[in-house]
Design an enzyme around this catalytic site. Structure first.
Site, PDB file in Angstrom:
ATOM      1  N   LYS A   1      37.383  26.173  36.991  1.00  0.00           N
ATOM      2  CA  LYS A   1      38.081  25.522  38.105  1.00  0.00           C
ATOM      3  C   LYS A   1      38.114  24.010  37.937  1.00  0.00           C
ATOM      4  CE  LYS A   1      37.482  28.905  41.824  1.00  0.00           C
ATOM      5  NZ  LYS A   1      36.965  29.135  43.176  1.00  0.00           N
TER       6      LYS A   1
ATOM      7  N   LYS B   1      42.429  38.157  34.844  1.00  0.00           N
ATOM      8  CA  LYS B   1      42.160  38.880  36.085  1.00  0.00           C
ATOM      9  C   LYS B   1      43.239  38.570  37.119  1.00  0.00           C
ATOM     10  CE  LYS B   1      39.268  35.635  38.635  1.00  0.00           C
ATOM     11  NZ  LYS B   1      38.068  35.327  39.359  1.00  0.00           N
TER      12      LYS B   1
ATOM     13  N   LYS C   1      44.911  34.770  42.896  1.00  0.00           N
ATOM     14  CA  LYS C   1      45.883  33.950  43.636  1.00  0.00           C
ATOM     15  C   LYS C   1      46.429  32.819  42.789  1.00  0.00           C
ATOM     16  CE  LYS C   1      45.504  35.650  47.669  1.00  0.00           C
ATOM     17  NZ  LYS C   1      46.357  36.730  47.687  1.00  0.00           N
TER      18      LYS C   1
HETATM   19  P1  TYM Z   1      36.532  36.118  45.987  1.00  0.00           P
HETATM   20  O1  TYM Z   1      36.877  35.756  47.385  1.00  0.00           O
HETATM   21  O2  TYM Z   1      37.203  35.395  44.883  1.00  0.00           O
HETATM   22  O3  TYM Z   1      36.735  37.645  45.768  1.00  0.00           O
HETATM   23  C1  TYM Z   1      36.276  38.602  46.700  1.00  0.00           C
HETATM   24  C2  TYM Z   1      35.821  39.857  45.968  1.00  0.00           C
HETATM   25  O4  TYM Z   1      36.910  40.388  45.203  1.00  0.00           O
HETATM   26  C3  TYM Z   1      36.499  40.571  43.850  1.00  0.00           C
HETATM   27  N1  TYM Z   1      37.653  40.329  42.971  1.00  0.00           N
HETATM   28  C4  TYM Z   1      38.089  41.170  42.036  1.00  0.00           C
HETATM   29  N2  TYM Z   1      37.658  42.384  41.641  1.00  0.00           N
HETATM   30  C5  TYM Z   1      38.341  43.005  40.673  1.00  0.00           C
HETATM   31  N3  TYM Z   1      39.435  42.490  40.069  1.00  0.00           N
HETATM   32  C6  TYM Z   1      39.910  41.275  40.413  1.00  0.00           C
HETATM   33  N4  TYM Z   1      40.994  40.784  39.829  1.00  0.00           N
HETATM   34  C7  TYM Z   1      39.226  40.554  41.440  1.00  0.00           C
HETATM   35  N5  TYM Z   1      39.418  39.350  42.035  1.00  0.00           N
HETATM   36  C8  TYM Z   1      38.451  39.228  42.966  1.00  0.00           C
HETATM   37  C9  TYM Z   1      35.385  39.564  43.640  1.00  0.00           C
HETATM   38  O5  TYM Z   1      34.555  39.936  42.584  1.00  0.00           O
HETATM   39  C10 TYM Z   1      34.691  39.586  44.969  1.00  0.00           C
HETATM   40  O6  TYM Z   1      33.780  40.659  45.034  1.00  0.00           O
HETATM   41  N6  TYM Z   1      32.207  33.693  45.561  1.00  0.00           N
HETATM   42  C11 TYM Z   1      32.839  34.877  46.104  1.00  0.00           C
HETATM   43  C12 TYM Z   1      32.695  34.983  47.600  1.00  0.00           C
HETATM   44  C13 TYM Z   1      31.293  34.928  48.064  1.00  0.00           C
HETATM   45  C14 TYM Z   1      30.337  35.981  47.993  1.00  0.00           C
HETATM   46  C15 TYM Z   1      29.167  35.457  48.563  1.00  0.00           C
HETATM   47  C16 TYM Z   1      30.373  37.290  47.499  1.00  0.00           C
HETATM   48  C17 TYM Z   1      30.697  33.864  48.662  1.00  0.00           C
HETATM   49  N7  TYM Z   1      29.411  34.195  48.946  1.00  0.00           N
HETATM   50  C18 TYM Z   1      27.993  36.248  48.659  1.00  0.00           C
HETATM   51  C19 TYM Z   1      29.218  38.058  47.617  1.00  0.00           C
HETATM   52  C20 TYM Z   1      28.034  37.543  48.172  1.00  0.00           C
HETATM   53  C21 TYM Z   1      34.326  34.820  45.803  1.00  0.00           C
HETATM   54  O7  TYM Z   1      34.909  33.750  45.696  1.00  0.00           O
HETATM   55  O8  TYM Z   1      34.962  36.009  45.796  1.00  0.00           O
END
Ligand code: TYM
Length: 332
Positions: free
Chosen positions: A112, A195, A198
């Site tokens: 990022k 992957k 967005k």
């Molecule tokens: P985020 O918001 O980017 O994504 C949310 C969840 O979706 C999963 N994910 C995917 N899984 C499979 N294929 C994909 N292309 C794909 N894109 C996203 C992510 O693995 C995630 O499970 N940092 C985290 C949010 C967060 C969090 C936490 C998660 C903040 N604190 C504590 C768990 C525990 C994030 O940005 O996910």
């Protein structure tokens, strides 16, 4: 019952198929077995610039999609991260036991920051993983259901739990990463080695839960495949076809082998048409239910307030213990 914790950012106008299949489906299922704490990490969202009014709307929208997808606010604790100040408070303590070099090695930060330019990237983006560790460790959960892209962050949370326990005495549970076996990573339909996200260059590789079904079907039917004609699973040489098979398998529950066998002698067009139908049928009710829930924002806000109150009870207890252990003078 043992606890689980997970979160999903309020980025974009809709959750995408990667969020849904990689994490949300698993989060919904786990409610039967675990006491689940699911939240919307708005503090994480502002590590990149956000339009304030949009962030507020998207936070509610994400909550609505959680509930529409099957997160039950009666059974699970559903809340907004900023409503539970202990997340930010514990994050500070964790920042102070994380090495600068250790944080610099987080690949999501490196990606990022490289994309934004190192000077434009915020310090919040750098400390993001320690806030995520705080989100998790506050609730002493058994596990964290996430997609593959969060594995390194989970590793850091485990490391920090262990480090704190060693330095200050047994406090945190070292959490397990609960990454689904099949759909851990859903790929971009136009660029099937990246992957689904967005931030992809073209929106055509992205499937949003709240998109018009016609757009969804069209994007799936235009998915990039390969010049062969045989439907088989091979991530290396057939990433596009393999991604479509993964999507179908996760939604229908059929194994990849069964699916491959059913396409013997059939063309990619068959596979695409079937996947389009399966996906549209899966997300259409979620879209409808989300729209219904959004008609009563006050009720959504009420549910989130109830969730935050439940979360704070536990979070406050953990934080008080941490503050005492690190040597802070109690406030009278
Ligand atoms: P985020 O918001 O980017 O994504 C949310 C969840 O979706 C999963 N994910 C995917 N899984 C499979 N294929 C994909 N292309 C794909 N894109 C996203 C992510 O693995 C995630 O499970 N940092 C985290 C949010 C967060 C969090 C936490 C998660 C903040 N604190 C504590 C768990 C525990 C994030 O940005 O996910």
């Amino acid at each position: 019952r043992q606890r689980l914790v997970s979160g999903m950012q309020p980025s974009g106008d809709s959750l995408h198929l990667g969020n849904y299949l990689g994490a949300l489906v698993n989060m919904v299922k786990q409610q039967d077995e675990y006491d689940c704490f699911y939240f919307i990490p708005d503090l994480h969202a502002i590590t990149v610039p956000q339009e304030p009014e949009e962030l507020r709307e998207r936070t509610r929208l994400t909550a609505a999609q959680f509930i529409a997808a099957g997160i039950d606010p009666e059974r699970s604790t559903l809340y907004v991260q900023s409503h539970v100040p202990e997340h930010a408070q514990l994050a500070w303590v964790l920042n102070c036991i994380t090495g600068f070099g250790e944080a610099s090695r987080m690949t999501q930060f490196k990606d990022k920051a490289a994309r934004q330019g190192h000077d434009a990237a915020s310090a919040g983006l750098f400390t993001y993983p320690m806030l995520m560790a705080a989100d998790i460790l506050l609730y002493k959960p058994y596990g964290v259901p996430v997609g593959e892209d969060q594995r390194q962050h989970l590793e850091l949370a485990r490391t920090l739990a262990h480090r704190f326990n060693t330095r200050f005495g047994e406090t945190f549970v070292v959490p397990e990463a609960l990454i689904p076996p099949v759909a851990a990573k859903i790929y971009d339909l136009q660029n099937p080695t990246a992957k689904m996200s967005k931030s992809a260059e073209s929106p055509n590789g992205l499937i949003n839960i709240l998109d018009d079904p016609k757009v969804t079907a069209k994007r799936i039917k235009s998915a990039v495949t390969d010049t062969e004609t045989v439907v088989r699973f091979d991530r290396e040489t057939k990433p596009g076809v393999s991604n479509l098979l993964t999507i179908s398998s996760t939604i229908t529950g059929q194994s990849i082998d069964e699916l491959v066998a059913s396409y013997e002698g059939k063309m990619y067009g068959h596979l695409k048409a079937d996947v389009a139908k399966v996906v549209v049928d899966a997300v259409a009710p979620i879209k409808a239910r989300t729209e219904e829930l959004l008609r009563d924002p006050a009720e959504l806000d009420r549910l989130l307030a109830v969730g935050a109150a439940k979360a704070r009870e536990i979070a406050a207890e953990t934080l008080a213990d941490v503050y005492r252990k690190v040597g802070f003078l109690p406030a009278m």
